[in-house]
Design a protein around this motif. Structure first.
Motif, PDB file in Angstrom:
ATOM      1  N   THR A 144       0.827   4.223   4.137  1.00 31.67           N
ATOM      2  CA  THR A 144       1.348   2.908   3.750  1.00 31.67           C
ATOM      3  C   THR A 144       1.511   2.744   2.245  1.00 31.67           C
ATOM      4  O   THR A 144       2.015   1.718   1.792  1.00 31.67           O
ATOM      5  CB  THR A 144       0.416   1.796   4.257  1.00 31.67           C
ATOM      6  N   THR A 145       1.095   3.718   1.447  1.00 31.88           N
ATOM      7  CA  THR A 145       1.207   3.582   0.000  1.00 31.88           C
ATOM      8  C   THR A 145       2.639   3.862  -0.461  1.00 31.88           C
ATOM      9  O   THR A 145       3.380   4.609   0.191  1.00 31.88           O
ATOM     10  CB  THR A 145       0.249   4.553  -0.710  1.00 31.88           C
ATOM     11  N   ASN A 146       3.027   3.251  -1.582  1.00 30.51           N
ATOM     12  CA  ASN A 146       4.303   3.589  -2.210  1.00 30.51           C
ATOM     13  C   ASN A 146       4.060   4.298  -3.548  1.00 30.51           C
ATOM     14  O   ASN A 146       4.961   4.364  -4.387  1.00 30.51           O
ATOM     15  CB  ASN A 146       5.168   2.354  -2.414  1.00 30.51           C
ATOM     16  N   PHE A 147       2.845   4.798  -3.733  1.00 30.47           N
ATOM     17  CA  PHE A 147       2.504   5.537  -4.945  1.00 30.47           C
ATOM     18  C   PHE A 147       3.367   6.793  -5.029  1.00 30.47           C
ATOM     19  O   PHE A 147       3.462   7.571  -4.077  1.00 30.47           O
ATOM     20  CB  PHE A 147       1.021   5.916  -4.935  1.00 30.47           C
ATOM     21  N   GLY A 148       4.009   7.002  -6.170  1.00 27.64           N
ATOM     22  CA  GLY A 148       4.868   8.162  -6.358  1.00 27.64           C
ATOM     23  C   GLY A 148       6.268   7.999  -5.825  1.00 27.64           C
ATOM     24  O   GLY A 148       7.062   8.948  -5.881  1.00 27.64           O
ATOM     25  N   SER A 149       6.615   6.817  -5.311  1.00 32.17           N
ATOM     26  CA  SER A 149       7.959   6.584  -4.781  1.00 32.17           C
ATOM     27  C   SER A 149       8.865   6.029  -5.875  1.00 32.17           C
ATOM     28  O   SER A 149       8.416   5.299  -6.755  1.00 32.17           O
ATOM     29  CB  SER A 149       7.914   5.604  -3.604  1.00 32.17           C
ATOM     30  N   GLU A 150      10.137   6.361  -5.812  1.00 29.47           N
ATOM     31  CA  GLU A 150      11.134   5.847  -6.739  1.00 29.47           C
ATOM     32  C   GLU A 150      12.194   5.090  -5.951  1.00 29.47           C
ATOM     33  O   GLU A 150      12.624   5.540  -4.883  1.00 29.47           O
ATOM     34  CB  GLU A 150      11.774   6.986  -7.541  1.00 29.47           C
TER      35      GLU A 150
END
Length: 546
Positions: free
Chosen positions: A468-474
Motif C-alpha cells: 500500500t505504500t507509494n514510497f519510491g513512486s513517480e
C-alpha cells in the motif's frame, strides 16, 4: 491567467497561457496555464490538509508530532502573555489563550457577547496588515485612514469547539504555514449537523481561503453513504441562486446536507463577506478534500452568484465520483479544478460503479475453475516479483484460472447468480426514481503513476505495508475528462491514494521537481534551464493512460 489578482511570474516568450485541457494531455512546464494549475494545487493542498488538524499531523509525524504541537502552543501562549503584560496593566487583554477559551466557550451559545469582542479586538486588529510590519505611529495612521474609509474594518477572530490546549488550532497553523493572526475563523465540532471548516488569509497568494474538512469521523462516514441523487431546485431556492442553472440537476444527498449547514453558518457570522469587503483585491479560494471537496464545489456554485467566477476559485482534492450531473460537473470548469491521485477509490465511487464491481466480482467467482487459494498465492507472487509492473496476470494465466465468459459450466452458484440478476433487473424496472449518473466536478488533473523504484529499501517498505505504500513512486499530471473515472480500479493503493497527506505531498513533489516551483512559499522559483528528464512526450503519455 487562472487568478485575477495573483501576480504572474515573467515567463519566456515560448510559454503559453492557453487553457488547453484536452483529455489525456500531460501538463507541461512550457504551458503557463499548466504551471499555474500545479502551483495553485500544490499550495492549497496544504490548506485542505490543515483542516484535518492534529490527527493528521500526528499521523504524519508519529514520534514528534504531539510534542511539537504542545511546545508550539506553549511558546505562543508565553509570548502573547509577555507582550500583553508589557503593553497593558492587566496583562490579560492580549493573551491569545483567554481569547481562545472565551471563543470556545461561546460556541455553544452560537455567538460572541460584547465582553468577548473587547478581548478579541486586541488579537485581531493586525489581521489586515499582517505581512507589512511598520512602526507604531505609521501603523496607527494607517488604521485611522482605513477606519475613515470603511467603518466596519475590525474583523473579530473566533475559534469554536477547540480543546483547552488549542491543539486543533496549533496543528492547523503548522500544516498551512500560517501565523495566528491569519486564522480568522475555525469551527472544529464534528457531528451529523456540524462540519469542521476554517477561514484563513493567505497573504502570499492574496487570498481569503475557506477550507472544509473531509471524512474523518463516524458521522462523516454516514454522510458519505447517502449517495442517492437529490434534485437541486430546493437547494437553489434556499440560497437564492439562478434556478434555471439548477433545474433538472442532481447532486450527492449527503454533500447537500453538509453544504447547507456551512452556508447557514457563513451567513450567521458574516465573516466571509466582511473579509472580502475589507480585502477588496483578494481572491476567494474554497478548498477541501474528499467529502470536503464535494462541499467546496457546491458552496462555490452558490457563492459564484454573489462574487462571480473571476474572483473565486475552487480546489477539489479527491472529490466524490458521484457528486454532480454532467451539465453542472462540466459547467463549473472555469473556476473548479479537481486533483485525483492514481487509483484513488473515492472519485470512482457511485451507485453505478459499485453495482458494476459487484456484478463483475460475482461473475468472476462463477468462472473460476481452480481453488481460490491458488489465485491468492499467484497474486502475492506477482506482487512481489512484478518489478513495478501493475499489469497483474498475463493472458495465459487467466485462461488457466477462468472459464470463458460464454462457456461457464452449470453449478449451484451460477443458478443463484442468474436469479440475483433477474431480481436486480426487476427492481430497476419497478424503481420510479430518476436514473441519474453523477460525475466528479470541474477540470480534472489525474496524477498517474509512471515509475516505481526497484531498490531494496522500496521492497522492504512495500513488504511491510502489504503493497500500500507509494514510497519510491513517480507520478505525472494528466488532464482527463469527467467520465474517466467510470469504473473502480482494484489496486493495493486504492484506499491509501485517497489520504490527504499523500495527495498533498505528491502535488508538492511534482511542483518542485517537474515544474521547479518553490512550494514552501507558494511562488515559482527562477528557472535557468529546462530539465529534459521531465519532458514527457504526449504520445508516450497517451499510451500510459491507455
Amino acid at each position: 491567467n487562472t487568478t485575477a489578482h495573483h501576480p504572474t511570474p515573467n515567463r519566456s516568450n515560448t510559454h503559453t497561457n492557453i487553457a488547453n485541457t484536452t483529455p489525456n494531455r500531460p501538463l507541461l512546464m512550457e504551458n503557463g496555464y499548466d504551471v499555474q494549475v500545479i502551483e495553485e494545487g500544490a499550495r492549497f493542498a496544504r490548506h485542505a490538509l490543515a483542516i484535518y488538524t492534529w490527527m493528521l499531523y500526528v499521523y504524519m509525524k508519529p514520534c514528534t508530532g504531539l510534542c511539537s504541537l504542545v511546545s508550539h502552543r506553549c511558546f505562543h501562549m508565553t509570548s502573547s502573555s509577555s507582550s500583553s503584560s508589557d503593553g497593558d496593566g492587566d496583562g490579560n487583554a492580549g493573551c491569545c489563550c483567554c481569547v481562545l477559551c472565551s471563543s470556545s466557550s461561546s460556541s455553544s451559545s452560537g455567538g460572541a457577547n460584547g465582553g468577548e469582542n473587547e478581548d478579541r479586538n486586541n488579537n485581531t486588529s493586525n489581521i489586515i496588515n499582517n505581512d507589512n510590519p511598520a512602526p507604531a505611529a505609521a501603523a496607527a495612521e494607517e488604521d485611522e485612514e482605513a477606519q475613515e474609509q470603511q467603518q466596519p474594518s475590525m474583523i473579530l477572530r473566533s475559534i469554536a469547539s477547540d480543546n483547552i490546549c488549542s491543539i486543533h488550532e496549533a496543528a492547523l497553523l503548522k500544516h498551512a504555514g500560517l501565523n495566528q493572526s491569519e486564522l480568522v475563523y475555525a469551527q472544529f465540532q464534528s457531528s451529523f449537523t456540524h462540519t469542521p471548516y476554517s477561514i484563513t488569509i493567505d497573504h502570499k497568494w492574496n487570498s481569503v481561503v475557506l477550507s472544509i474538512r473531509g471524512t474523518l469521523s463516524f458521522e462523516d462516514c454516514v454522510t458519505d453513504v447517502l449517495v442517492d441523487p437529490v434534485a437541486l431546485e430546493d437547494f437553489a431556492r434556499r440560497w437564492r441562486c439562478d434556478e434555471q442553472t439548477f433545474t433538472g440537476e442532481f447532486a450527492h444527498s449527503g454533500v447537500i446536507s453538509c453544504s447547507d449547514w456551512i452556508l447557514k453558518d457563513l451567513e450567521r457570522h458574516g465573516l466571509l463577506d466582511q473579509l472580502l469587503h475589507t480585502l477588496a483585491n483578494y481572491t476567494l479560494r474554497i478548498c477541501g478534500h474528499s467529502l470536503g471537496a464535494g462541499c467546496a464545489v457546491l458552496i462555490s456554485l452558490v457563492l459564484k452568484q454573489r462574487y462571480g467566477s473571476r474572483l473565486m476559485r475552487c480546489l477539489a482534492y479527491s472529490p466524490p465520483g458521484g457528486l454532480l450531473t454532467r451539465k453542472l460537473a462540466t459547467g463549473c470548469c472555469d473556476y473548479v479544478h479537481s486533483f485525483v491521485l492514481d487509483s484513488d477509490l473515492v472519485p470512482r465511487l457511485s451507485v453505478q460503479t459499485m453495482e458494476m464491481l459487484r456484478d463483475e466480482v460475482l461473475e468472476l467467482i462463477a468462472r473460476i475453475k481452480v481453488p481460490k487459494i491458488m489465485i491468492a498465492q499467484s497474486s502475492l507472487y506477482n506482487a512481489a516479483t512484478n518489478n513495478g509492473d501493475d499489469s497483474g496476470f498475463e493472458e495465459e494465466d487467466l485462461e488457466c484460472f477462468l472459464h470463458p465468459k460464454d462457456d461457464i459450466p452449470d453449478s449451484k452458484f451460477k443458478r443463484q447468480l442468474e436469479r440475483l440478476k433477474r431480481v436486480q433487473q426487476r427492481r430497476r424496472e419497478e424503481f420510479r426514481g430518476p436514473s441519474v449518473y453523477l460525475y466528479p466536478p470541474g477540470k480534472i488533473v489525474h496524477l498517474i503513476k509512471v515509475k516505481e523504484s526497484n531498490s531494496c529499501v522500496h521492497g522492504c517498505f512495500k513488504c511491510l505495508t502489504c503493497g500500500t505504500t507509494n514510497f519510491g513512486s513517480e507520478y505525472t499530471p494528466v488532464w482527463v475528462s469527467n467520465d474517466r473515472f467510470n469504473e473502480i480500479v482494484i489496486s493495493p493503493t486504492m484506499g491509501t491514494d485517497h489520504f490527504p497527506n499523500r495527495v498533498c505531498i505528491e502535488l508538492e513533489r511534482i511542483a518542485s521537481e517537474m515544474f521547479s516551483l518553490d512550494v514552501r512559499q507558494g511562488w515559482p522559483s527562477t528557472r535557468t534551464r529546462y530539465d529534459g528528464e521531465y519532458h514527457w512526450q504526449e504520445e508516450h503519455l497517451r499510451q500510459l493512460v491507455a
